[in-house]
Design a protein around this motif. Structure first.
Motif, PDB file in Angstrom:
ATOM      1  N   PRO A 109       0.836  -1.206   0.000  1.00 15.15           N
ATOM      2  CA  PRO A 109       0.000   0.000   0.000  1.00 15.15           C
ATOM      3  C   PRO A 109       0.866   1.248   0.000  1.00 15.15           C
ATOM      4  O   PRO A 109       2.009   1.228   0.482  1.00 15.15           O
ATOM      5  CB  PRO A 109      -0.790  -0.126   1.306  1.00 15.15           C
ATOM      6  N   GLU A 110       0.313   2.333  -0.536  1.00 12.69           N
ATOM      7  CA  GLU A 110       1.029   3.609  -0.501  1.00 12.69           C
ATOM      8  C   GLU A 110       1.042   4.191   0.907  1.00 12.69           C
ATOM      9  O   GLU A 110       1.908   4.982   1.263  1.00 12.69           O
ATOM     10  CB  GLU A 110       0.360   4.601  -1.442  1.00 12.69           C
ATOM     11  N   THR A 141      -4.006  -0.122  -2.114  1.00  8.00           N
ATOM     12  CA  THR A 141      -3.978   0.637  -0.863  1.00  8.00           C
ATOM     13  C   THR A 141      -5.287   0.500  -0.107  1.00  8.00           C
ATOM     14  O   THR A 141      -5.295   0.305   1.121  1.00  8.00           O
ATOM     15  CB  THR A 141      -3.677   2.115  -1.164  1.00  8.00           C
ATOM     16  N   SER A 162      -6.106  -0.858   3.722  1.00  2.38           N
ATOM     17  CA  SER A 162      -6.419   0.202   4.688  1.00  2.38           C
ATOM     18  C   SER A 162      -7.917   0.367   4.895  1.00  2.38           C
ATOM     19  O   SER A 162      -8.460   0.015   5.955  1.00  2.38           O
ATOM     20  CB  SER A 162      -5.804   1.527   4.229  1.00  2.38           C
TER      21      SER A 162
END
Length: 527
Positions: free
Chosen positions: A32-33, A45, A49
């Motif tokens: 994920p970023e 991402t 999240s």
């Protein structure tokens, strides 16, 4: 493969779980970023999240596009469509971590914080962690939302400047995940506001325990989750970019579920008695976006000529291997308002070369950006770029293929001075055409989600009119007109819509393929 995976997880203590606890391992395709969903747009991402860690005012029922109550028990709209009043759920607890233990339950302050930090330039958290708010800005929210007000601890009122037909569905999207205002204040006071993105606190079904970039993410079931505890005690994302390696891990029992298999492996997976293969038509589109602010791509005739040079059937055959279909519109055929009357650009290298010459284009040096990860709308971007490279060579265009690490790729591809064209795609977030046409191609998305940097007023006027229209038939007509304008102006080469395949161990039950592309593990169990 097995020893390296176990070493990585053991290093974080990830396998040190009680013998009777259940652990679900998901071989994810990339890192994920970050962990603050409002800052990003990538499905990789959001899977790591928004879905496990957070909740939203409204939610999409897993496996459908139906909008159901989330942190809001109910919502009431005014007759003029300008005011939405959300009645909030009581008794919802936030997670805790080493830096923070909440002193109160979720309330209206958290909703106001979540949206005002994105809306207000002078908000203390507006610039924290870069503060690009790509979805919020790309959807025109700064102009749409007039105010977000706390009426009481469990009532929030959104006032809009204009009606917005998909507004309630938008509140179920990943970017609208609700964060803790109390946690934000505590981290700001501690001088570490960036922890909202690196050490997330939410109200979702899983708490993040540890993260090692490019290796593993560990989550633990939230015992106090407001919908009830998850069926598994531990969730592990084993980050595995290579689809062949994901398949090996699945066969070896090192992971239970994997996304985005190589098309060439699908037949074998279907024959394997230890693997369950789920599939569904994807609500997606893969495309090549020209940078329409840079010559010669600022000329629609040049873009149309380049589109005619692309052999899309060859791409479907080689890259998708039967798991996709040619795309002619920027929305998928499973989406309402899809215009079947649109004629696709015909593959015709000779006509393409003549059209380029007519526009004074010769000896063009072009960059094609290829994603480093697999996505549902593009199982092999590098191979796709190579096929395009060969196609363009036939019309006198010399292509250089470039790529970057996934987070850097997404960031760089937004730049106005980006050279050439970028391979990207989209899976719908809310089941509404606005989510494709406005977010990806509207003027509000330039320098954000609109990777073609294309602001065309006739198109923009149509999609903005459709947004404020409540009559579905009228909206359909407007979106059909917008698709015709898009095809005439050609900011993209539309490439493919794909079938989504999800292979998993037969020990897994309860998983549902989500039409909006999310991978959701609440409700999933392992034998």
């Amino acid at each position: 493969m097995k020893s390296r995976f176990l070493a990585a997880t053991a290093a974080l203590g990830l396998m040190a779980v009680p013998a009777l606890s259940s652990t679900l391992v998901y071989c994810s395709e990339g890192s994920p970023e970050g962990f603050d969903p409002a800052l990003f747009t990538a499905g990789t991402t959001f899977d790591a999240s928004a879905q496990p860690i957070y909740s939203r005012l409204m939610e999409f029922e897993t496996g459908t596009t139906n909008v159901i109550p989330g942190l809001a028990e109910s919502v009431e709209a005014s007759d003029d469509g300008l005011v939405y009043t959300f009645k909030l759920r009581q008794g919802v607890a936030f997670h805790s971590n080493a830096d923070f233990t909440p002193t109160r339950d979720f309330n209206a302050d958290d909703v106001v914080f979540t949206f005002e930090r994105q809306r207000l330039d002078d908000h203390p958290f507006n610039k924290v962690n870069g503060g690009t708010w790509e979805y919020f800005n790309g959807m025109g929210m700064p102009d749409l939302v007039k105010s977000v007000e706390k009426i009481d601890d469990y009532t929030v009122k959104f006032t809009l400047n204009t009606p917005e037909a998909p507004f309630v569905a938008n509140m179920a999207m990943d970017f609208a995940s609700v964060l803790s205002a109390e946690y934000a204040d505590a981290m700001m006071a501690a001088g570490t506001p960036e922890k909202l993105n690196t050490a997330p606190i939410g109200t979702g079904p899983f708490k993040m325990v540890a993260y090692q970039k490019d290796a593993v993410i560990r989550y633990q079931a939230n015992e106090g989750y407001w919908r009830g505890k998850a069926d598994v005690d531990n969730l592990i994302f084993a980050i595995t970019p290579d689809a062949s390696v994901r398949y090996q891990k699945l066969k070896a029992g090192e992971c239970h579920i994997m996304p985005y298999p190589n098309p060439a492996d699908i037949a074998a997976m279907k024959e394997d008695g230890d693997i369950t293969m789920m599939e569904q038509e994807g609500l997606n589109v893969g495309y090549l976006a020209y940078n329409t602010t840079m010559p010669p791509y600022d000329n629609p005739k040049v873009r149309k000529a380049l589109n005619m040079a692309i052999d899309k059937q060859a791409i479907i055959d080689v890259v998708f291997q039967g798991s996709g279909q040619i795309a002619k519109n920027p929305i998928p055929p499973t989406m309402w308002s899809y215009s079947d009357a649109i004629q696709d650009d015909k593959y015709d290298p000779e006509a393409a070369k003549a059209a380029l010459e007519a526009e004074g284009v010769s000896g063009l040096e072009m960059k094609i950006w290829a994603m480093p990860v697999q996505r549902p709308y593009n199982p092999n971007a590098r191979r796709m770029a190579e096929l395009m490279q060969a196609d363009f060579a036939k019309v006198g265009v010399n292509v250089e293929i470039v790529s970057y690490e996934w987070g850097e790729y997404l960031a760089r591809s937004k730049e106005l001075n980006r050279d050439g064209a970028v391979l990207l795609g989209w899976t719908g977030d809310n089941g509404d055409p606005d989510n494709f046409l406005a977010v990806l191609l509207g003027c509000d998305g330039v320098e954000a989600s609109n990777r073609a940097q294309w602001c065309h007023e006739p198109f923009d006027a149509l999609i903005k009119k459709a947004k404020v229209t409540t009559d579905t038939a009228e909206r359909t007509k407007l979106y059909e007109e917008a698709q015709a304008v898009f095809k005439d102006q050609a900011p993209w080469a539309t490439i493919a819509h794909s079938v989504v395949y999800m292979p998993m161990s037969t020990k897994v039950s309860g998983y549902k393929v989500h039409p909006l592309g999310s991978h959701i593990f609440y409700g999933v169990s392992v034998e």
